[in-house]
Design a protein around this motif. Sequence first.
Motif, PDB file in Angstrom:
ATOM      1  N   UNK A 189       7.258   9.629 -10.111  1.00  0.00           N
ATOM      2  CA  UNK A 189       8.808   8.606  -9.592  1.00  0.00           C
ATOM      3  C   UNK A 189      10.135   9.457  -9.515  1.00  0.00           C
ATOM      4  N   UNK A 190      10.390  10.152  -9.714  1.00  0.00           N
ATOM      5  CA  UNK A 190      11.508  10.646  -9.755  1.00  0.00           C
ATOM      6  C   UNK A 190      11.648  11.005  -7.588  1.00  0.00           C
ATOM      7  N   UNK A 191      11.073  11.175  -7.175  1.00  0.00           N
ATOM      8  CA  UNK A 191      10.704  11.143  -5.343  1.00  0.00           C
ATOM      9  C   UNK A 191      10.382  10.284  -4.684  1.00  0.00           C
ATOM     10  N   UNK A 192       9.614   9.411  -5.933  1.00  0.00           N
ATOM     11  CA  UNK A 192       8.555   8.420  -4.910  1.00  0.00           C
ATOM     12  C   UNK A 192       9.848   7.563  -4.171  1.00  0.00           C
ATOM     13  N   UNK A 225       0.662  -1.348  -0.250  1.00  0.00           N
ATOM     14  CA  UNK A 225       0.426  -0.190   0.104  1.00  0.00           C
ATOM     15  C   UNK A 225       0.938   1.070   0.015  1.00  0.00           C
ATOM     16  N   UNK A 226       2.459   1.342   0.257  1.00  0.00           N
ATOM     17  CA  UNK A 226       2.898   2.557   0.249  1.00  0.00           C
ATOM     18  C   UNK A 226       3.363   2.682  -0.785  1.00  0.00           C
ATOM     19  N   UNK A 227       3.220   1.924  -2.022  1.00  0.00           N
ATOM     20  CA  UNK A 227       4.176   2.254  -3.232  1.00  0.00           C
ATOM     21  C   UNK A 227       3.403   2.868  -4.128  1.00  0.00           C
ATOM     22  N   UNK A 228       4.041   3.624  -4.776  1.00  0.00           N
ATOM     23  CA  UNK A 228       3.350   4.393  -6.305  1.00  0.00           C
ATOM     24  C   UNK A 228       3.272   3.560  -7.211  1.00  0.00           C
ATOM     25  N   UNK A 229       2.032   3.528  -7.610  1.00  0.00           N
ATOM     26  CA  UNK A 229       2.241   2.674  -8.547  1.00  0.00           C
ATOM     27  C   UNK A 229       1.806   3.524  -9.685  1.00  0.00           C
ATOM     28  N   UNK A 230       2.582   3.367 -10.921  1.00  0.00           N
ATOM     29  CA  UNK A 230       2.940   3.606 -11.851  1.00  0.00           C
ATOM     30  C   UNK A 230       2.493   3.110 -13.396  1.00  0.00           C
ATOM     31  N   UNK A 231       1.401   3.070 -14.128  1.00  0.00           N
ATOM     32  CA  UNK A 231       0.601   2.348 -15.056  1.00  0.00           C
ATOM     33  C   UNK A 231       0.911   3.422 -16.508  1.00  0.00           C
ATOM     34  N   UNK A 232       1.489   2.406 -17.690  1.00  0.00           N
ATOM     35  CA  UNK A 232       0.956   3.000 -18.674  1.00  0.00           C
ATOM     36  C   UNK A 232      -0.493   3.915 -19.055  1.00  0.00           C
ATOM     37  N   UNK A 233      -1.276   2.843 -18.656  1.00  0.00           N
ATOM     38  CA  UNK A 233      -2.250   3.516 -19.006  1.00  0.00           C
ATOM     39  C   UNK A 233      -2.214   4.154 -18.112  1.00  0.00           C
ATOM     40  N   UNK A 234      -2.340   4.213 -16.823  1.00  0.00           N
ATOM     41  CA  UNK A 234      -2.321   5.396 -15.069  1.00  0.00           C
ATOM     42  C   UNK A 234      -2.058   6.228 -15.981  1.00  0.00           C
ATOM     43  N   UNK A 235      -0.977   6.818 -16.497  1.00  0.00           N
ATOM     44  CA  UNK A 235      -0.453   7.512 -16.852  1.00  0.00           C
ATOM     45  C   UNK A 235      -0.823   8.002 -18.056  1.00  0.00           C
ATOM     46  N   UNK A 236      -1.363   7.168 -18.967  1.00  0.00           N
ATOM     47  CA  UNK A 236      -2.371   8.541 -19.541  1.00  0.00           C
ATOM     48  C   UNK A 236      -3.207   9.204 -20.044  1.00  0.00           C
ATOM     49  N   UNK A 237      -3.977   8.489 -18.727  1.00  0.00           N
ATOM     50  CA  UNK A 237      -4.959   9.238 -17.685  1.00  0.00           C
ATOM     51  C   UNK A 237      -4.950  10.351 -16.413  1.00  0.00           C
ATOM     52  N   UNK A 238      -3.959  10.339 -16.227  1.00  0.00           N
ATOM     53  CA  UNK A 238      -3.215  11.184 -15.058  1.00  0.00           C
ATOM     54  C   UNK A 238      -1.396  11.258 -15.924  1.00  0.00           C
ATOM     55  N   UNK A 239      -1.190  12.260 -16.695  1.00  0.00           N
ATOM     56  CA  UNK A 239       0.273  12.425 -16.776  1.00  0.00           C
ATOM     57  C   UNK A 239       1.271  12.844 -15.610  1.00  0.00           C
ATOM     58  N   UNK A 240       0.542  13.343 -14.621  1.00  0.00           N
ATOM     59  CA  UNK A 240       0.948  13.884 -13.643  1.00  0.00           C
ATOM     60  C   UNK A 240       2.168  13.477 -13.005  1.00  0.00           C
TER      61      UNK A 240
END
Length: 274
Positions: free
Chosen positions: A84-87, A64-79
Amino acid sequence: MKSKVDVTALADLLRRAAKAEIMPRFRRLDRSDVRAKTEATDLVTVADEQAERMMKAEIARLWPNALFVGEESVAVDPALLGRLKDAELAIVVDPVDGTANFASGIPAFGVMVSVVFMGETVAGIIYDPMGDDWVMAEKGSGAWLRRPNGEAQRLSVAAPVALDQMVGMASTGYLPKDKQPQILANLSKVRFLASYRCAAHEYRTLAAGHVHYLMYYKLMPWDHLAGTLICQEAGAYAARFDGSPYLPHHLDGGLLIAPDKASWELLRGEVFTV
């Protein structure tokens, strides 16, 4: 270096998502199941979206503490990509790498995930749904081909060869337009150039010692973090075109991977002269 994530559990999740959401749709997609994103060759299918949704929910439950960065999630929310850099801990997912192949019915696609801890890639997994096996690595522990029955084989890159004997893959479509003609001409110096349109299988091929180089210019983390670490753990030398290390937050600058530094420098000087 052990990651903060149970890599075996993560590998199993990729397999379960592929069996539940990807393989049942292979060669069974309707036209409405496929659409273009940024351009005609940048596709997304319902399999990408559903597989990522399943993995995101399970990762949120397990870590639960991990930042999830998925290709399709980023397509919806580019921010999301900028976080990722500071996670402290992030899990980066490509639910279907090689979507154009998948949508065309070509059996060359994969599922990729990487674990990033304090700005460094510490684990990578590439699952092949067609072959039902993984290549995977944790930083400092080597690269391995693993099968569901527990079999494991350590991977090693090919021995260096002369430039005119090198076989490899290069993704030239995102190179600067003014540089493409020269680089394409320079590629006549190597023995063979290919592109699988699937980074997952290209990284697997280099890590297993079957080719001598990979080159990419556009660097989205879900496409390259896992494969780069796996190749490095198999003995490869990897760096951006300026010689600097490739890090999770890099989105450009090119990436070249070869069996050793001397081969890298030869390819950089003779072929990839961006």
